[in-house]
Write an enzyme that holds these catalytic residues in place. Structure first.
Site, PDB file in Angstrom:
ATOM      1  N   CYS A  64       0.853  -1.223   0.056  1.00 35.25           N
ATOM      2  CA  CYS A  64       0.028  -0.039   0.010  1.00 35.25           C
ATOM      3  C   CYS A  64       0.731   1.278   0.017  1.00 35.25           C
ATOM      4  O   CYS A  64       0.537   2.312  -0.221  1.00 35.25           O
ATOM      5  CB  CYS A  64      -1.013  -0.055   1.229  1.00 35.25           C
ATOM      6  SG  CYS A  64      -2.229  -1.301   1.261  1.00 35.25           S
ATOM      7  N   HIS A 116      -3.036   7.195   2.983  1.00 37.20           N
ATOM      8  CA  HIS A 116      -3.387   5.837   2.288  1.00 37.20           C
ATOM      9  C   HIS A 116      -4.973   5.598   2.743  1.00 37.20           C
ATOM     10  O   HIS A 116      -4.934   5.586   4.101  1.00 37.20           O
ATOM     11  CB  HIS A 116      -2.606   4.681   2.833  1.00 37.20           C
ATOM     12  CG  HIS A 116      -3.189   3.251   2.649  1.00 37.20           C
ATOM     13  ND1 HIS A 116      -3.648   2.910   1.439  1.00 37.20           N
ATOM     14  CD2 HIS A 116      -3.137   2.154   3.448  1.00 37.20           C
ATOM     15  CE1 HIS A 116      -3.985   1.566   1.465  1.00 37.20           C
ATOM     16  NE2 HIS A 116      -3.754   1.231   2.643  1.00 37.20           N
ATOM     17  N   ASN A 165     -10.058   0.029   0.215  1.00 38.45           N
ATOM     18  CA  ASN A 165      -8.597  -0.158   0.533  1.00 38.45           C
ATOM     19  C   ASN A 165      -8.016  -0.736  -0.933  1.00 38.45           C
ATOM     20  O   ASN A 165      -8.203  -1.681  -1.309  1.00 38.45           O
ATOM     21  CB  ASN A 165      -8.051  -0.858   1.563  1.00 38.45           C
ATOM     22  CG  ASN A 165      -6.580  -0.961   1.616  1.00 38.45           C
ATOM     23  OD1 ASN A 165      -5.797  -0.550   0.632  1.00 38.45           O
ATOM     24  ND2 ASN A 165      -5.934  -1.252   2.837  1.00 38.45           N
TER      25      ASN A 165
END
Length: 329
Positions: free
Chosen positions: A112, A256, A286
Site C-alpha cells: 500500500c 493511504h 482499500n
C-alpha cells in the site's frame, strides 16, 4: 534536484460491491462495516480485466493533463503487489498497451506504500536525468487476492489505479506539483501481521494443487492499526521537519485510504483538523498502491487541492512499509 508532477489520473472498474452485497455473502451488516471502516462500497474488476488495463486508463488521463503523449515518456514505474503476471512486469504490459517500446519499464512492490516508494524512485531518476518524463502508476487488483469467505478482511478491499507524470523542471501548463521531499521506512519484523504467501517461492504451488487460504490476504487488523498510525505520524513529522515546516503549514493531508479510523487517527495525532484531511475510502475501500494517487487525483478534481497548496502524503503497507511526501502545487 527537483521533481515536478505535470499531471495526475485515476481509474476504477465499473462493477461495484456494496455493503448490502456483503450482507448476502458473509455474516456482516452495513452498520458493522461502516462503523468500523467507513467503507460503503468498493469497485472490483470484471473477469479478464488486469492491473495493466486499469493502469492504462489512469495513465492516459495523467498524460492528457500533462500535455504529453506516451512516446514522450522515458520511464514507466508501476507500483503493485498484484501484477498481471509475475513476469513480465506490469510496467512492460502497460508499455505495450500504451503503444510504445524501448522505454525503461519496471515494477516495484511496497504494497500500500507503493506510490510513495515510487515517488522516491522517480526523484532518483530525475536527479540523474532531469529531462526525463516518468510515468508513475499505483495499481492493484486486491479482489484477486481477497478471500470472500473471510468476513474480517473481504469487506475492506477494492481495485483501482492512480497515475502521475513527473519531470525535473516545472511544466508550461497550469499543473505543477513540486515534490519537496520523501521519507520512507520498512521493518520486515512485522511481516507475519500482513501478508500474501501463496504462489510465491516461499509457498510454491505444483500443478494440480488446490488453492488454499494462503493465496489470499492475511491481516491482524488491530496490530496493523497500531503500527500504521505510529509510523505514518512519525514519517509525516520527519518530512515536515526536514523542510522547516509544521502541520500548521499543511493545506491537505492525503493518507493511504485503509479505513476511516486510521485516517482520522493520523490526522488527530498530527493536529490536522478534519477539513484538511482528504477521505474517499467510503467509495473505494482499500485499493493498496492505487490509494494515494487516486486520492490525490480526486482531491485535485474536486478543488480540494489548489495552486499554492502544500499537500502532505502518508502511506503504510505490508512489509511493513511506510512513507511520507511533501508536494507543493
Amino acid at each position: 534536484m527537483t521533481a515536478h508532477i505535470l499531471g495526475t489520473g485515476r481509474f476504477v472498474p465499473e462493477k461495484v460491491l456494496t455493503n448490502k452485497d456483503f450482507e448476502r455473502m458473509v455474516e456482516t451488516s452495513d452498520e458493522w462495516i461502516v462503523t468500523r471502516t467507513g467503507i460503503k462500497e468498493r469497485h472490483v474488476v470484471a473477469p479478464g480485466q488486469t492491473a495493466s488495463d486499469l493502469a492504462l486508463q489512469a495513465s492516459r488521463q495523467a498524460l492528457d493533463e500533462a500535455g504529453l503523449t506516451p512516446d514522450d515518456l522515458s520511464h514507466i514505474i508501476v507500483a503493485t503487489c498484484t501484477p498481471d503476471t509475475f513476469t513480465p512486469a506490469c510496467a512492460c504490459h502497460l508499455e505495450r498497451k500504451l503503444g510504445i517500446s524501448g522505454k525503461i519499464a519496471f515494477d516495484i512492490n511496497a504494497a500500500c506504500s507503493g506510490f510513495t516508494f515510487g515517488l522516491e524512485q522517480a526523484r532518483a531518476v530525475l536527479a540523474l536525468h532531469p529531462h526525463s518524463k516518468v510515468l508513475l502508476v499505483g495499481v492493484d487488483i486486491l479482489s484477486s487476492r481477497t478471500n470472500y469467505e473471510d468476513r474480517t478482511t473481504c469487506v475492506l478491499f477494492g481495485d483501482g489505479a492512480g497515475a502521475a507524470v513527473l519531470t525535473g523542471a516545472p511544466g508550461e501548463r497550469e499543473v505543477d506539483g513540486e515534490v519537496l521531499d520523501v521519507i520512507l521506512g520498512t521493518d520486515g519484523n512485522y511481516s507475519e501481521l500482513l501478508h500474501i504467501k501463496g504462489g510465491a517461492s516461499g509457498w510454491p504451488y505444483k500443478a494440480g494443487d488446490t488453492v488454499g487460504p494462503e493465496n489470499f490476504i492475511v491481516m491482524e487488523g488491530r496490530e496493523v492499526y497500531k503500527v500504521a498510525v505510529r509510523t505514518m505520524e512519525s514519517a509525516c513529522r520527519a518530512v515536515l521537519d526536514g523542510q522547516g515546516l509544521t502541520t500548521d503549514d499543511v493545506d491537505m493531508l492525503i493518507t493511504h485510504q485503509a479505513n476511516q479510523r486510521i485516517i482520522e487517527a493520523v490526522g488527530k495525532k498530527l493536529n490536522i483538523d478534519n477539513g484538511r484531511v482528504f477521505m474517499n475510502v467510503h467509495k473505494y475501500g482499500n485499493t493498496s498502491a492505487a490509494s494515494v494517487p487516486m486520492a490525490l487525483a480526486e482531491a485535485r478534481e474536486e478543488g480540494r487541492v489548489k495552486k499554492g497548496d502544500l499537500v502532505l502524503v502518508a502511506a503504510f503497507g505490508g512489509g511493513f512499509t511506510w512513507g511520507s511526501a511533501l508536494i507543493r502545487f
